[in-house]
Structure formats: structure tokens, C-alpha cells
Design a protein around this motif. Structure first.
Motif, mmCIF file in Angstrom:
data_model
loop_
_atom_site.group_PDB
_atom_site.id
_atom_site.type_symbol
_atom_site.label_atom_id
_atom_site.label_comp_id
_atom_site.label_asym_id
_atom_site.label_seq_id
_atom_site.Cartn_x
_atom_site.Cartn_y
_atom_site.Cartn_z
ATOM 1 N N SER A 1 0.824 -1.213 0.000
ATOM 2 C CA SER A 1 0.000 0.000 0.000
ATOM 3 C C SER A 1 0.853 1.255 0.000
ATOM 4 O O SER A 1 0.384 2.348 -0.312
ATOM 5 N N HIS B 1 -5.346 5.932 -1.815
ATOM 6 C CA HIS B 1 -5.301 4.675 -2.559
ATOM 7 C C HIS B 1 -3.973 3.960 -2.442
ATOM 8 O O HIS B 1 -3.865 2.784 -2.787
ATOM 9 N N THR C 1 0.075 0.885 -4.470
ATOM 10 C CA THR C 1 -0.571 -0.101 -5.335
ATOM 11 C C THR C 1 -1.996 -0.337 -4.825
ATOM 12 O O THR C 1 -2.396 0.175 -3.788
ATOM 13 N N ASP C 2 -2.733 -1.169 -5.556
ATOM 14 C CA ASP C 2 -4.104 -1.476 -5.163
ATOM 15 C C ASP C 2 -4.168 -2.710 -4.267
ATOM 16 O O ASP C 2 -5.242 -3.246 -4.010
ATOM 17 N N ALA C 3 -3.004 -3.171 -3.783
ATOM 18 C CA ALA C 3 -2.941 -4.340 -2.902
ATOM 19 C C ALA C 3 -2.450 -3.923 -1.517
ATOM 20 O O ALA C 3 -1.970 -2.804 -1.325
ATOM 21 N N THR C 4 -2.592 -4.823 -0.573
ATOM 22 C CA THR C 4 -2.118 -4.570 0.784
ATOM 23 C C THR C 4 -1.202 -5.711 1.224
ATOM 24 O O THR C 4 -1.114 -6.754 0.577
ATOM 25 N N ALA D 1 -0.233 -6.640 -8.493
ATOM 26 C CA ALA D 1 -0.635 -5.380 -7.856
ATOM 27 C C ALA D 1 -0.373 -4.226 -8.814
ATOM 28 O O ALA D 1 0.732 -4.087 -9.348
ATOM 29 N N GLU D 2 -1.383 -3.389 -9.026
ATOM 30 C CA GLU D 2 -1.263 -2.265 -9.954
ATOM 31 C C GLU D 2 -0.610 -1.077 -9.258
ATOM 32 O O GLU D 2 -0.990 -0.689 -8.160
ATOM 33 N N ASP E 1 -2.345 3.298 -10.155
ATOM 34 C CA ASP E 1 -3.452 3.344 -11.123
ATOM 35 C C ASP E 1 -2.966 3.511 -12.561
ATOM 36 O O ASP E 1 -3.634 4.136 -13.400
ATOM 37 N N THR F 1 2.158 -3.104 -13.361
ATOM 38 C CA THR F 1 2.148 -3.899 -12.131
ATOM 39 C C THR F 1 3.562 -4.038 -11.580
ATOM 40 O O THR F 1 4.543 -3.741 -12.263
#
Length: 279
Positions: A62, A74, A77-80, A94-95, A98, A102
Motif C-alpha cells: 500500500s 489509494h 498499489t491497489d494491494a495490501t 498489484a497495480e 493506477d 504492475t
């Protein structure tokens, strides 16, 4: 690793010019090496829970996101999760910011760098809490042995991926044990990164015959950015050059910084932007 043929400092794309591109991604290094005109790209490596070397800076996927509801809630990345506690598939899907890019494996990034462009791989973390790694410190023999045992498996994996390519390769780290492990496993040039003591950084550089030292901009004497309250009378550029080492300074963000640092004699600018006007 001297200046360019026209006398300008070399331009290192910090995380693939992180001010312009989604940092530490394949797209970033492709852009940095082509339209960005980088002489070198600089990337960070950490392991996943499966032991694969991926290109990422932070401990947490994150990253640097703000609190919920803020303009930056946000994250990176879009993962944690912590990278080295997370499986490779989750990490590499994980992006980043945005962007559609990845988190890449190290090999994918190296494949994207043209042979003419050098690669500075920063050994960021071997998969341990950062507080246990003792950065910016010249270690005693016993402490060095303990730390090398932590770093060695990851360093070996990184070298297995990175060596044998045609690019010039430089391994850097804030942690002495990472450089020590590199030296035991390889003849690859190393660089001492530091943010605190010039004297300890130069001592580490001597121990491993480092090709370069990488100071922060406020450690460079003779510039408006020099912080005498922290670095005293130290002249890292003169000391490194006297020992035959290059000085590549981080992180450069403006043309004015680039101009003053070039005038002070640095050999490389580790920069967030490709548009710096070098002196």
C-alpha cells in the motif's frame, strides 16, 4: 563510472524517473531509457514470500497512501500486505499508481533496459523488519557476520538474475552487510548509499573497494543544500575522488539542484525527472 564525454554528470533515472512515471515498473524503465535519455536506471529490489526478487521500494504494497478520505488514500498499489510476506502472484499483479503497470520481477525490468544503459540495483531489504538491518552503520566483525547471514540468500538470488547481462551493473545499499555479501559472491561493482555519516560511508567504501558513494544532496559541500549541522566539515566529493570513487547524488528534483551539484563536482545525478538541465 565517470562523467559523460562532454563533461556532464551521468543521469540516473531514480526508480525510472519516479516524478514522471509509475515508479519501479517496466514502463518506467522503458521510458527512462528511451525518451528520458537516462545513462543509468536505478531500481529497488525486495523479495516476495516465495523468495522471488521484485522491483519495489516500500515494505508495504500500500506504500505511501494517506488516511481514508484523503487525496492520496489509494496507496502505491491497489494491494495490501508486506511484500516479503506476500506470495509472488499477488505482488506481481498489484497495480502501481493506477497506471496499468504492475509490480515487476527483477528479470522483467532488466529485460526492458537496453544494453547501452547501465542498471543500478539497490538492495533495499532481504525480507526483514527494517529496524533490524542497521543501515548507515559500519559494523563490527560479529555484527557483520550476523547481518551477512540475513542478506546472503537474497543477494545471491538477485545476482543470479542480474549478472551475465550486457548492461553495466552497479549494486548499492545503505546496509554494509548487503555490500559485503555481494562482494563475497561476485566481482560486481558496489556503491555505498548513506544518509547520515560521511566518515562511516567512506569507511564502508574502503572495506569493499566501492566504485562509488551515493550521498544525499545535503551532504555535498560547496552547494546551497549542504547541511553543516549534520555533516560538519566533511567533503564527500573530495574524499571519494581522492580514493578513485565516483559520487552519485540523490535525489535530484530540479534543474537548480542539478546545476549546483554539477558545479560541485559530482559524477552522477540520481534524479526523479528526465528534464533536468545539466550544467
Amino acid at each position: 563510472m565517470t562523467r559523460t564525454t562532454d563533461g556532464e554528470p551521468l543521469l540516473f533515472a531514480h526508480r525510472g524517473f519516479a516524478g514522471e512515471n509509475p515508479e519501479n515498473t517496466v514502463g518506467a524503465v522503458e521510458a527512462a531509457a528511451s525518451v528520458g535519455g537516462a545513462d543509468w536506471v536505478e531500481i529497488d529490489v525486495v523479495p516476495t514470500a516465495d523468495g522471488d526478487a521484485v522491483v519495489f521500494h516500500d515494505a508495504a504494497l500500500s506504500g505511501r497512501g494517506g488516511p481514508p478520505g484523503s487525496d492520496n488514500d489509494h496507496g502505491l498499489t491497489d494491494a495490501t500486505g508486506v511484500v516479503w510476506e506476500t506470495d509472488t502472484e499477488t505482488v506481481t499483479t498489484a497495480e502501481v499508481l493506477d497506471s496499468g503497470e504492475t509490480v515487476p520481477r527483477l528479470g522483467s525490468v532488466l529485460d526492458a533496459v537496453p544494453d547501452r544503459v547501465g542498471v543500478n540495483v539497490e538492495l533495499k531489504n532481504p525480507g526483514q523488519p527494517p529496524s533490524t538491518l542497521r543501515p548507515d552503520e559500519a559494523l563490527t566483525r560479529d555484527a557483520l557476520g550476523e547481518q551477512k547471514a540475513i542478506w546472503r540468500p537474497f543477494v545471491e538470488r538477485v545476482l543470479n538474475v542480474a549478472e551475465g547481462r550486457k548492461n553495466d551493473l552497479l549494486i548499492s545499499s545503505f546496509c554494509e552487510a548487503a555490500l559485503a555479501a555481494t562482494r563475497e559472491l561476485s566481482g560486481c561493482p558496489v556503491a555505498t548509499l548513506f544518509s547520515e555519516s560521511v566518515e562511516e560511508a567512506l569507511a564502508i567504501a574502503r572495506r569493499y573497494d566501492a566504485a562509488a558513494v551515493h550521498p544525499p544532496i545535503d551532504a555535498v559541500r560547496g552547494t546551497p543544500f549542504f547541511d553543516a549541522s549534520q555533516f560538519g566539515d566533511a567533503d564527500v566529493v573530495a574524499a571519494a575522488h581522492d580514493a578513485g570513487r565516483a559520487v552519485n547524488v540523490w535525489t535530484v528534483e530540479t534543474w537548480y539542484q542539478a546545476d549546483r551539484l554539477a558545479a560541485a563536482g559530482v559524477d552522477g545525478l540520481i534524479a526523479d525527472y528526465s528534464t533536468l538541465e545539466k550544467r
